[in-house]
Scaffold this motif. Sequence first.
Motif, PDB file in Angstrom:
ATOM      1  N   LEU A  11       0.822  -1.212   0.000  1.00  0.00           N
ATOM      2  CA  LEU A  11       0.000   0.000   0.000  1.00  0.00           C
ATOM      3  C   LEU A  11       0.856   1.263   0.000  1.00  0.00           C
ATOM      4  O   LEU A  11       0.483   2.266  -0.617  1.00  0.00           O
ATOM      5  CB  LEU A  11      -0.955  -0.007   1.190  1.00  0.00           C
ATOM      6  N   THR A  12       2.002   1.215   0.673  1.00  0.00           N
ATOM      7  CA  THR A  12       2.909   2.361   0.650  1.00  0.00           C
ATOM      8  C   THR A  12       3.436   2.568  -0.766  1.00  0.00           C
ATOM      9  O   THR A  12       3.564   3.699  -1.236  1.00  0.00           O
ATOM     10  CB  THR A  12       4.078   2.159   1.636  1.00  0.00           C
ATOM     11  N   ARG A  13       3.722   1.471  -1.458  1.00  0.00           N
ATOM     12  CA  ARG A  13       4.190   1.586  -2.843  1.00  0.00           C
ATOM     13  C   ARG A  13       3.123   2.246  -3.709  1.00  0.00           C
ATOM     14  O   ARG A  13       3.412   3.090  -4.540  1.00  0.00           O
ATOM     15  CB  ARG A  13       4.529   0.215  -3.414  1.00  0.00           C
ATOM     16  N   VAL A  14       1.881   1.868  -3.508  1.00  0.00           N
ATOM     17  CA  VAL A  14       0.778   2.473  -4.262  1.00  0.00           C
ATOM     18  C   VAL A  14       0.669   3.965  -3.913  1.00  0.00           C
ATOM     19  O   VAL A  14       0.480   4.806  -4.785  1.00  0.00           O
ATOM     20  CB  VAL A  14      -0.551   1.748  -3.972  1.00  0.00           C
ATOM     21  N   ALA A  15       0.818   4.292  -2.637  1.00  0.00           N
ATOM     22  CA  ALA A  15       0.677   5.685  -2.204  1.00  0.00           C
ATOM     23  C   ALA A  15       1.760   6.584  -2.790  1.00  0.00           C
ATOM     24  O   ALA A  15       1.476   7.701  -3.221  1.00  0.00           O
ATOM     25  CB  ALA A  15       0.712   5.767  -0.677  1.00  0.00           C
ATOM     26  N   VAL A  16       3.010   6.105  -2.820  1.00  0.00           N
ATOM     27  CA  VAL A  16       4.088   6.936  -3.381  1.00  0.00           C
ATOM     28  C   VAL A  16       4.174   6.790  -4.894  1.00  0.00           C
ATOM     29  O   VAL A  16       4.877   7.549  -5.544  1.00  0.00           O
ATOM     30  CB  VAL A  16       5.466   6.640  -2.731  1.00  0.00           C
ATOM     31  N   VAL A  30       2.517  10.588   3.371  1.00  0.00           N
ATOM     32  CA  VAL A  30       2.244   9.170   3.570  1.00  0.00           C
ATOM     33  C   VAL A  30       2.597   8.752   4.994  1.00  0.00           C
ATOM     34  O   VAL A  30       1.799   8.090   5.664  1.00  0.00           O
ATOM     35  CB  VAL A  30       3.015   8.304   2.543  1.00  0.00           C
ATOM     36  N   LEU A  31       3.754   9.144   5.455  1.00  0.00           N
ATOM     37  CA  LEU A  31       4.205   8.728   6.780  1.00  0.00           C
ATOM     38  C   LEU A  31       3.306   9.252   7.890  1.00  0.00           C
ATOM     39  O   LEU A  31       2.853   8.463   8.726  1.00  0.00           O
ATOM     40  CB  LEU A  31       5.658   9.152   7.001  1.00  0.00           C
ATOM     41  N   PRO A  32       2.992  10.548   7.956  1.00  0.00           N
ATOM     42  CA  PRO A  32       2.090  11.000   9.025  1.00  0.00           C
ATOM     43  C   PRO A  32       0.704  10.356   8.946  1.00  0.00           C
ATOM     44  O   PRO A  32       0.106  10.050   9.980  1.00  0.00           O
ATOM     45  CB  PRO A  32       1.987  12.507   8.812  1.00  0.00           C
ATOM     46  N   GLY A  33       0.218  10.128   7.738  1.00  0.00           N
ATOM     47  CA  GLY A  33      -1.082   9.473   7.599  1.00  0.00           C
ATOM     48  C   GLY A  33      -1.059   8.067   8.167  1.00  0.00           C
ATOM     49  O   GLY A  33      -1.963   7.664   8.904  1.00  0.00           O
TER      50      GLY A  33
END
Length: 93
Positions: A11-16, A30-33
Amino acid sequence: MTLFWAGAYALTRVAVDKGNPDMGLPVAWVLPGRLTIGAAVLWVLMLARGQKLPPLRDRKRWVAIIGMGLAGSVFPFFLITTAQETVNSSLAA
């Protein structure tokens, strides 16, 4: 637990949005979310169990809590999220 842990990398890959930086979210969002969602879930669980945070005047405990949060969550996840802008999620995991 494995699905939650491993799924976070995908999901992090999708977000970035690796490979298309104009479309992905910046790491600074992404990180604070991610950390806010995790903190909210833990807060609800803590309240459901009837537990409380230490009082704010207990500086020693709060320094330890903040230090563990930075060393155990913020710094590693910042580095992993930053790396996932250029590497595959399987390598990051």
